[in-house]
Design a protein around this motif. Structure first.
Motif, short mmCIF file in Angstrom:
data_model
loop_
_atom_site.label_atom_id
_atom_site.label_comp_id
_atom_site.label_asym_id
_atom_site.label_seq_id
_atom_site.Cartn_x
_atom_site.Cartn_y
_atom_site.Cartn_z
N GLY A 1 37.61 46.63 47.02
CA GLY A 1 36.66 45.57 47.36
C GLY A 1 35.52 45.48 46.37
N THR A 2 35.04 46.63 45.92
CA THR A 2 33.97 46.66 44.92
C THR A 2 34.44 46.11 43.59
N ILE A 3 35.63 46.48 43.18
CA ILE A 3 36.19 45.96 41.93
C ILE A 3 36.37 44.45 42.01
N THR B 1 38.28 54.84 51.67
CA THR B 1 37.59 54.87 50.38
C THR B 1 38.29 54.01 49.35
N SER B 2 39.61 54.03 49.33
CA SER B 2 40.34 53.22 48.34
C SER B 2 40.15 51.72 48.62
N ALA C 1 31.92 38.35 40.35
CA ALA C 1 30.58 38.16 39.80
C ALA C 1 30.64 37.88 38.30
N ALA C 2 31.53 38.57 37.59
CA ALA C 2 31.66 38.34 36.15
C ALA C 2 32.16 36.94 35.85
#
Length: 62
Positions: free
Chosen positions: A26-28, A20-21, A34-35
């Motif tokens: 990876g999501t962050i 999960t971590s 993307a930003a």
């Protein structure tokens, strides 16, 4: 023979996949990328270049 497979890492106790971590990191990272990409694409010179490419494509003769 099973002992050899286990030593090589092919046994049932091997980790497969992300925790999960790792998904969270990876999501962050994907959101940060993307930003940055959004900021680059919406900047003045890049937006003008993209608009120029689209206008040339729309006015192309076939």
């Amino acid at each position: 023979m099973r002992a050899r497979w286990h030593l090589l890492g092919f046994g049932a106790g091997r980790d497969a996949g992300m925790s999960t971590s790792e998904y969270a990191m990876g999501t962050i990272a994907a959101c940060a990328f993307a930003a940055v990409l959004y900021k680059v694409v919406t900047s003045g010179p890049v937006a003008a270049a993209l608009q120029s490419v689209v206008e040339k494509a729309l006015h192309a003769k076939f």
